[in-house]
Scaffold this motif. Structure first.
Motif, PDB file in Angstrom:
ATOM      1  N   ARG A 283       0.838  -1.208   0.000  1.00 18.38           N
ATOM      2  CA  ARG A 283       0.000   0.000   0.000  1.00 18.38           C
ATOM      3  C   ARG A 283       0.867   1.249   0.000  1.00 18.38           C
ATOM      4  NH1 ARG A 283      -4.222   3.053   0.489  1.00 18.38           N
ATOM      5  NH2 ARG A 283      -4.513   4.453   2.259  1.00 18.38           N
TER       6      ARG A 283
ATOM      7  N   THR B  77     -12.837  -0.668   3.600  1.00 19.61           N
ATOM      8  CA  THR B  77     -11.726  -0.143   2.802  1.00 19.61           C
ATOM      9  C   THR B  77     -10.776  -1.277   2.413  1.00 19.61           C
ATOM     10  OG1 THR B  77     -11.865   1.957   3.986  1.00 19.61           O
ATOM     11  CG2 THR B  77      -9.824   1.518   2.797  1.00 19.61           C
TER      12      THR B  77
ATOM     13  N   GLN C 120      -9.506  -2.339  -1.317  1.00 18.95           N
ATOM     14  CA  GLN C 120      -8.087  -2.397  -1.688  1.00 18.95           C
ATOM     15  C   GLN C 120      -7.695  -3.779  -2.194  1.00 18.95           C
ATOM     16  OE1 GLN C 120      -6.000  -0.829   1.729  1.00 18.95           O
ATOM     17  NE2 GLN C 120      -6.858   1.219   1.456  1.00 18.95           N
TER      18      GLN C 120
ATOM     19  N   LYS D 203      -2.885  17.503  -6.088  1.00 20.17           N
ATOM     20  CA  LYS D 203      -2.997  16.296  -5.254  1.00 20.17           C
ATOM     21  C   LYS D 203      -2.861  16.662  -3.772  1.00 20.17           C
ATOM     22  CE  LYS D 203      -1.359  11.555  -5.031  1.00 20.17           C
ATOM     23  NZ  LYS D 203      -2.677  10.906  -4.940  1.00 20.17           N
TER      24      LYS D 203
ATOM     25  N   LEU E 202      -8.912   6.302 -10.124  1.00 20.42           N
ATOM     26  CA  LEU E 202      -8.797   6.143  -8.660  1.00 20.42           C
ATOM     27  C   LEU E 202      -8.989   4.674  -8.267  1.00 20.42           C
ATOM     28  CD1 LEU E 202     -10.835   9.270  -7.436  1.00 20.42           C
ATOM     29  CD2 LEU E 202      -8.350   9.049  -7.617  1.00 20.42           C
TER      30      LEU E 202
ATOM     31  N   LYS F   7      -9.259   2.998  -4.654  1.00 20.60           N
ATOM     32  CA  LYS F   7      -9.225   4.043  -3.639  1.00 20.60           C
ATOM     33  C   LYS F   7     -10.591   4.196  -2.956  1.00 20.60           C
ATOM     34  CE  LYS F   7      -5.197   6.458  -5.209  1.00 20.60           C
ATOM     35  NZ  LYS F   7      -4.492   7.730  -5.394  1.00 20.60           N
TER      36      LYS F   7
ATOM     37  N   SER G 239      -7.589   8.995   7.702  1.00 24.77           N
ATOM     38  CA  SER G 239      -6.383   9.290   6.912  1.00 24.77           C
ATOM     39  C   SER G 239      -5.497   8.064   6.762  1.00 24.77           C
ATOM     40  CB  SER G 239      -5.542  10.365   7.603  1.00 24.77           C
ATOM     41  OG  SER G 239      -6.184  11.604   7.577  1.00 24.77           O
TER      42      SER G 239
ATOM     43  N   ASP H 174      -8.523   7.511   1.173  1.00 23.95           N
ATOM     44  CA  ASP H 174      -7.907   8.452   0.258  1.00 23.95           C
ATOM     45  C   ASP H 174      -8.593   9.820   0.196  1.00 23.95           C
ATOM     46  OD1 ASP H 174      -5.947   6.403  -1.008  1.00 23.95           O
ATOM     47  OD2 ASP H 174      -7.894   5.424  -1.000  1.00 23.95           O
TER      48      ASP H 174
ATOM     49  N   ILE I  85      -5.336  13.349   4.339  1.00 25.16           N
ATOM     50  CA  ILE I  85      -5.925  13.158   3.013  1.00 25.16           C
ATOM     51  C   ILE I  85      -6.909  14.299   2.762  1.00 25.16           C
ATOM     52  CG2 ILE I  85      -5.568  10.657   2.957  1.00 25.16           C
ATOM     53  CD1 ILE I  85      -8.413  10.244   3.904  1.00 25.16           C
TER      54      ILE I  85
ATOM     55  N   MET J   9      -7.294  13.411  -5.056  1.00 28.65           N
ATOM     56  CA  MET J   9      -7.103  12.139  -4.336  1.00 28.65           C
ATOM     57  C   MET J   9      -5.968  11.305  -4.945  1.00 28.65           C
ATOM     58  SD  MET J   9     -11.057  11.111  -3.490  1.00 28.65           S
ATOM     59  CE  MET J   9     -10.664   9.404  -3.134  1.00 28.65           C
TER      60      MET J   9
END
Lengths: 328, 328, 328
Positions: B39, B70, B74, C10, C48, C51, C103, C107, C132, C328
């Motif tokens: 990651r 999450t 991922q 970003k 993304l 994410k 965080s 993301d 983030i 992101m």
């Protein structure tokens, strides 16, 4: 595996099987079988990559939500679970705005709205304004995805379904008044695939007259039989398949207390081993779940060797994936 | 990065670390470290592509839900957040039906059910009927994922964990009665990895007797120490790691008002800089969050340089991803 | 299609357009247009992949949730819908812990918190502690994503926006007090892109003084005009675009009953065909939805040929996807 999707159904709504031809339904079952085999083989099926299905639930659900949402994930997309109390539908947003806006964002709208006299009308109104397909997850009149799963399960067991006897029987389940959509969708579609349907209920529990008439017309057109009886055992007698399931006396009365009183009047309308013995040796027991154990059916039957309720629940996944892949 | 997954754990439930061997837990930590590095490096890890985890929450959560959901994203899959009041569990669906049906649709069932005397029994019942792995997101007895994250955090700091002193101390936090699962899972697993554990609580706050006994047996088998004391400071004295955390006097009484009264009797059981000074120079402070700031711990400590609470929270993500990739 | 993302943005928060330069906003609109064309062409846009965006809703939403969540799916990631009553925010978790923990997992954090005097402060506090980006989904002061969509819609219609007259008019909508964020964000950003803005409201419905002053300063700097009037028709007179929309008299009073009473005092502040006739021939009607049909606007106008409300709603999707892909 060949997962080519026929394109002719793209954009079609699915509110009742009655609006789909036999050939269209057959193409759906054909794809459902291939998707089931692909899943068993661990093959990816990204037919709806990055697509979104909105799932609007006016009523609680386990199987329906999880089978649709899991199905979208397996097809590479995403299902969004929406309940009206958290949407601005509760601030008075109308069906027209909901339909138009969701059409601009995503790829399909699935709705469950079972309130008697309102559900189907709401689905029809959303469909009128939507540019993306509207799929029924059950309304007050129809539950077409359940019946697709039921038929897939029967065909897996018996192969050719022509001439099989299906008993659809009312059962007594207390506490709340269930919709008419399951038996109504059963009697509409099953005769079209050649099954002979016996529908059994106490006099107060008749289905909507126009649905019963359409079921008879469907049977006549297909050369199968559709009969109504007020004797519970008639549904089991010499049957290949029984689907005993409670529903409310909604055509007779929409008063909830009176409805529950009527349900309590027929405690013997319960599926048990004795009734199951009336059918053919290979008789199978089906139920869309959740069943009211002890009232609708004995544990002995629903947990016994003739019960195919979990196969039936599983097939929700496969038929719905096929449906979504065809129309979205 | 090599993300080869050992296949031996596929299908295994994870309800308590006690049912996993040290070697199995080590393979999980090894994978968690690699996933953490992947990651950080921005490398994709689609180990569970198109798979679905059902996350059933009987109790509210932030870290647990977000780290699991999450994590599934991922890994290329999807987590579905389910709360029983929106499922037909509230219409009386039993654990058997839930387990069987979800087994047909998806790939894993994670459950949080912390009601004293009910949670673990529910997880066990679902696991009995499920064909896919059941993962605890905390029950009334165990919170194994939290303890995996705690151990990963300790090892990141200290390398070899053998001979480290871990203080697990009860703290006073008003208003509601917290489960026993965190301290119980700590005392069960940490001694197996060679940590010497001192457990400190006021007399009314003992843990379940069979858990304390198992913790002692685990320590004896591993050649480490496990001690119980009724002095708060004992947990800090010469410690390398402290985890001061509130729980309820549930073994003593399940009456909520009486429980809150007992909690209020020990306001000095709070982690502050003075207590932290009793430990080794490198003493670290841990807490599974949310902490009751001001009551369980002073801001000075939880926001200070010895606090590793956000590293600890982050590691929930990595250990759970490893767990899911191993069993699903 | 070229979907190269400029890297300079970003990690940036997006709480108000005021903190983004014109060039930065232009790069966002440029990407939004390309993403819109990619979607129309069926091209994948996995910008993304894997994410996660956390979407924290303190207030109900349809468009906002669905456009953000669908957007994340179309970009290859996932949006998690969170409501505080189901998070441990309801157990007293503070913004610092929420920010730090999320965080570590995902993301981006998107927040809708419209409580007057609290919403923006909460967003700022989360942003202070978050590693983030924090994105506003509407607060008590700003609704920047709505205004991005509005501007994209205007530019699609008119091309060059310099010198266009935009009328922002208060309307009467009963029952509840709406936030100031839409008109405030409109008057802040539109003059920077060269539109001349006429803001019309009854005296009790003024906006926050510092926002009105900043709007004037923005107009002066850009060489455009910003005027305030208490006559409804002024907003329509010779206009190219009107956005008639209700908001509460919150600067005047925060008493809900008094607020609703004031709203009811001005029933004639409703957009109808007569008012639309005051504008240019090509005048378009916009509204962020949901509109209170019959009170804020007649069906004839909102469903008529000058209404672009569904284009406007659609553009929420495209500008937000661009925003997320940039930060992101």
């Amino acid at each position: 595996m060949d997962l080519t999707i026929p394109t002719g159904l793209k954009g079609r709504d699915f509110i009742t099987t009655q609006e789909w031809s036999l050939e269209e339904l057959e193409s759906l079952f054909h794809l459902a079988e291939r998707l089931k085999r692909a899943r068993a083989a661990g093959e990816p099926t990204p037919l709806l990559a990055a697509k979104t299905l909105y799932m609007i639930f006016f009523d609680a659900s386990t199987r329906t939500r999880n089978s649709f949402e899991t199905g979208m994930t397996q097809l590479g997309g995403h299902g969004i679970y929406l309940s009206p109390d958290r949407m601005q539908i509760s601030h008075g947003e109308n069906a027209r705005d909901t339909a138009n806006v969701l059409s601009r964002y995503g790829d399909g709208i699935a709705i469950r709205q079972c309130t008697y006299g309102e559900g189907n009308a709401y689905l029809r109104e959303v469909a009128e304004h939507s540019e993306i397909p509207v799929l029924s997850m059950q309304c007050d009149v129809y539950h077409p995805c359940q019946i697709l799963a039921d038929y897939m399960t029967i065909r897996e067991r018996f192969g050719d379904t022509r001439g099989l006897k299906l008993g659809v029987a009312w059962t007594s389940a207390p506490n709340y008044v269930r919709p008419l959509s399951v038996p109504q969708s059963l009697i509409l579609m099953m005769p079209r695939f050649g099954l002979d349907v016996t529908l059994a209920y106490p006099p107060e529990f008749r289905l909507m007259p126009q649905i019963e008439e359409q079921a008879k017309a469907n049977a006549d057109a297909a050369g199968s039989r559709f009969e109504i009886t007020h004797c519970f055992e008639d549904a089991f007698e010499d049957a290949d398949v029984v689907i005993p399931k409670s529903w409310g006396p909604l055509v007779h009365t929409q008063d909830v207390q009176e409805g529950i009183g009527l349900i309590d009047r027929y405690p013997k309308w319960r599926c048990d081993a004795e009734r199951m013995a009336l059918g053919k040796d290979h008789l199978i027991y089906m139920h869309p779940l959740p069943a009211d154990r002890g009232r609708e059916v004995t544990d002995e039957v629903i947990d016994g060797p003739r019960s195919v309720v979990y196969d039936e629940a599983e097939n929700r996944l496969h038929v719905q994936k096929a449906l979504m892949a065809l129309v979205m």
